[in-house]
Design a protein around this motif. Structure first.
Motif, PDB file in Angstrom:
ATOM      1  N   ALA A 157     -29.848  -4.558 -52.692  1.00 20.42           N
ATOM      2  CA  ALA A 157     -28.968  -5.284 -53.613  1.00 20.42           C
ATOM      3  C   ALA A 157     -29.232  -6.785 -53.546  1.00 20.42           C
ATOM      4  O   ALA A 157     -29.162  -7.493 -54.560  1.00 20.42           O
ATOM      5  N   LEU A 158     -29.541  -7.290 -52.339  1.00 22.26           N
ATOM      6  CA  LEU A 158     -29.819  -8.720 -52.182  1.00 22.26           C
ATOM      7  C   LEU A 158     -31.092  -9.137 -52.925  1.00 22.26           C
ATOM      8  O   LEU A 158     -31.241 -10.296 -53.305  1.00 22.26           O
ATOM      9  N   LEU A 159     -32.005  -8.183 -53.129  1.00 16.95           N
ATOM     10  CA  LEU A 159     -33.251  -8.480 -53.851  1.00 16.95           C
ATOM     11  C   LEU A 159     -33.021  -8.689 -55.343  1.00 16.95           C
ATOM     12  O   LEU A 159     -33.837  -9.306 -56.023  1.00 16.95           O
ATOM     13  N   GLY A 160     -31.894  -8.162 -55.859  1.00 16.74           N
ATOM     14  CA  GLY A 160     -31.554  -8.352 -57.267  1.00 16.74           C
ATOM     15  C   GLY A 160     -32.584  -7.773 -58.206  1.00 16.74           C
ATOM     16  O   GLY A 160     -33.031  -6.633 -58.055  1.00 16.74           O
ATOM     17  N   SER A 161     -33.033  -8.592 -59.160  1.00 15.40           N
ATOM     18  CA  SER A 161     -33.965  -8.124 -60.195  1.00 15.40           C
ATOM     19  C   SER A 161     -35.383  -7.901 -59.663  1.00 15.40           C
ATOM     20  O   SER A 161     -36.227  -7.363 -60.370  1.00 15.40           O
ATOM     21  N   ARG A 162     -35.639  -8.320 -58.431  1.00 17.98           N
ATOM     22  CA  ARG A 162     -36.981  -8.124 -57.854  1.00 17.98           C
ATOM     23  C   ARG A 162     -37.243  -6.658 -57.516  1.00 17.98           C
ATOM     24  O   ARG A 162     -38.382  -6.291 -57.244  1.00 17.98           O
ATOM     25  N   ALA A 163     -36.187  -5.855 -57.500  1.00 19.46           N
ATOM     26  CA  ALA A 163     -36.335  -4.413 -57.253  1.00 19.46           C
ATOM     27  C   ALA A 163     -35.719  -3.663 -58.433  1.00 19.46           C
ATOM     28  O   ALA A 163     -34.585  -3.940 -58.817  1.00 19.46           O
ATOM     29  N   PRO A 164     -36.453  -2.724 -59.049  1.00 16.86           N
ATOM     30  CA  PRO A 164     -35.895  -1.990 -60.195  1.00 16.86           C
ATOM     31  C   PRO A 164     -34.717  -1.113 -59.797  1.00 16.86           C
ATOM     32  O   PRO A 164     -34.609  -0.681 -58.638  1.00 16.86           O
ATOM     33  N   LYS A 165     -33.826  -0.853 -60.754  1.00 20.14           N
ATOM     34  CA  LYS A 165     -32.646  -0.038 -60.468  1.00 20.14           C
ATOM     35  C   LYS A 165     -33.027   1.380 -60.027  1.00 20.14           C
ATOM     36  O   LYS A 165     -32.332   1.998 -59.220  1.00 20.14           O
ATOM     37  N   SER A 166     -34.121   1.885 -60.559  1.00 19.35           N
ATOM     38  CA  SER A 166     -34.571   3.229 -60.173  1.00 19.35           C
ATOM     39  C   SER A 166     -34.878   3.309 -58.682  1.00 19.35           C
ATOM     40  O   SER A 166     -34.716   4.349 -58.059  1.00 19.35           O
TER      41      SER A 166
END
Length: 448
Positions: free
Chosen positions: A154-163
């Motif tokens: 969650a802390l990575l935000g948009s850097r990790a895809p929701k999938s």
């Protein structure tokens, strides 16, 4: 209508409320509790820390008494609520979540299988090189700490895809199912079959409550306590009662959604008719009664599984889990830390979490894709699977728990296992964050 200092207090408390409602709050609380425990265990307050662990808490009635240390109450008592929450999450995932359809859950299942087998094999490899009998710790690096792993993601935000979050969450759930089975089957004492049959009878009673459509919490609370008591005395670890009780929680609402809409519309119309601008609800008792009726209607339109999960989520994640970390993560670090690395327990646990998890998950995922058994979701690629595999190596809560069972009564070995869990989880978490940041930066550079 605000109290005299309510607005000022709201401005101060709002950031805290936002934090405690966020997904990363549990991970931060666990980290803080662990840091405090490690500080106390390695400072002049170490005697105070261990005396808190060993402090006795007794419940007595007349001549009858049950007395255990705070740590024992936590590990065999309050942690049952954590496993109860876990059981409800498992039930929901199997019924309506990622694990409902074998075609959709295939990738997660093969990843989880690799993520359990390879860490256990990695630990076994190190234990086979030891002169001591340490093989019982093979289950320690198998599990994933959902709260920590998802909190970091969650802390990575948009850097990790929701999938990636969906896959990691489902992967952790399957890992937890495996960990519960390992605890129930392999980390048990001598079996008392009378107590076990009594537990089976109570479980059957809870199942009948479900079939009868009984949704009142008191029946399942009383039945759950009885189930815990009998399993506690059966030799099977008591926390198994939490998962078994959760599987009996009703998943059918009392009323359908159309019923909810009709009754709420009627209630709102009546409420509006009674409303007078110059009167507060304190002066209009019927309006207060309508608000209570609205809560009752809302409860009937929701399932007990959802309602109880939402009620228990914060108390368990923000109180019980940090307390567990505080009482279990405190370990005295040896003065010569390099000597600790000669411990096959530490090396086996940390290597299992860092390398065993990553290799097992990636290899099984790659093999399943190559053989055509599973498919990657369109929104992610295999690089994201590698990042998820590192984050899945954060074993923390469940690994500490299994470690306390594997090396119960073996203080030195337990210390080495705890150090392995802390080191392995830390390295796995850092590698996971670094890998997601790296592939995110590469994707941005290619996009530009």
């Amino acid at each position: 209508e605000h109290a005299p200092f309510e607005k000022t207090f709201d401005r101060i408390s709002s950031p805290f409320e936002v934090f405690f409602s966020s997904q990363s709050a549990t991970g931060v609380m666990l980290l803080v509790a662990t840091a405090i425990a490690l500080y106390l265990a390695n400072s002049q307050f170490y005697e105070t820390y261990y005396s808190i662990n060993d402090m006795k808490l007794a419940i007595s009635l007349g001549d009858w008494q049950i007395s255990h240390s705070l740590k024992h109450w936590m590990n065999d008592g309050l942690m049952v609520l954590f496993f109860f929450m876990l059981g409800m999450e498992i039930k929901r995932e199997v019924m309506v979540g990622e694990l409902r359809d074998i075609h959709h859950s295939g990738l997660v299942l093969v990843m989880a299988l690799g993520g359990m087998v390879f860490p256990a094999l990695t630990y076994t490899l190190f234990s086979s090189m030891s002169d001591e009998s340490i093989g019982q710790g093979w289950g320690i690096p198998m599990a994933t700490d959902t709260a920590f792993a998802l909190g970091l993601l969650a802390l990575l935000g948009s850097r990790a895809p929701k999938s990636a979050a969906v896959i990691l969450s489902a992967l952790a759930i399957v890992d937890d199912i495996g960990a519960v089975l390992v605890i129930s089957i392999f980390y048990t004492e001598n079996i008392d079959f009378l107590a076990l049959w009594s537990a089976a009878g109570v479980l059957g009673g809870l199942f009948i409550f479900n079939l009868l459509g009984i949704r009142r919490p008191i029946f399942y609370l009383f039945g759950g306590i009885l189930l815990w008591w009998f399993i506690l005395h059966s030799g099977v670890h008591a926390t198994t009662a939490g998962v078994l009780a959760a599987l009996m929680v009703p998943t059918r609402p009392y009323a359908e959604t159309r019923w909810f809409i009709r009754h709420m519309r009627r209630l709102l119309k009546t409420f509006e008719k009674l409303d007078e601008p110059n009167k507060s609800i304190l002066e209009e008792q019927r309006q207060h009664q309508l608000t209570e009726k609205a809560q009752d209607i809302a409860n009937k339109a929701s399932t007990p599984l959802q309602h109880w999960t939402s009620r228990l989520d914060k108390p368990v994640s923000l109180t019980i889990m940090p307390l567990f970390a505080f009482l279990n993560a405190g370990v005295t670090i040896p003065p010569n830390f390099s000597e600790a690395f000669s411990s096959n327990i530490l090396l086996g646990v940390s290597s299992g979490l860092v390398f065993g998890k990553a290799i097992g998950i990636c290899f099984f995922a790659w093999l399943g894709i190559k053989l055509g058994w599973v498919k990657l979701p369109q929104s992610i690629n295999f690089k994201h699977i590698i990042g998820v595999s590192f984050l899945a190596g954060i074993g923390f809560t469940m690994s500490l728990f299994i470690g306390s069972l594997a090396f119960s009564g073996e203080a030195e070995m337990l210390t080495q296992a705890k150090l392995g869990v802390l080191l392995g989880s830390l390295v796995a978490g850092l590698l996971g964050i670094a890998f997601f940041l790296m592939i995110s930066n590469k994707d941005k550079s290619h996009g530009n």
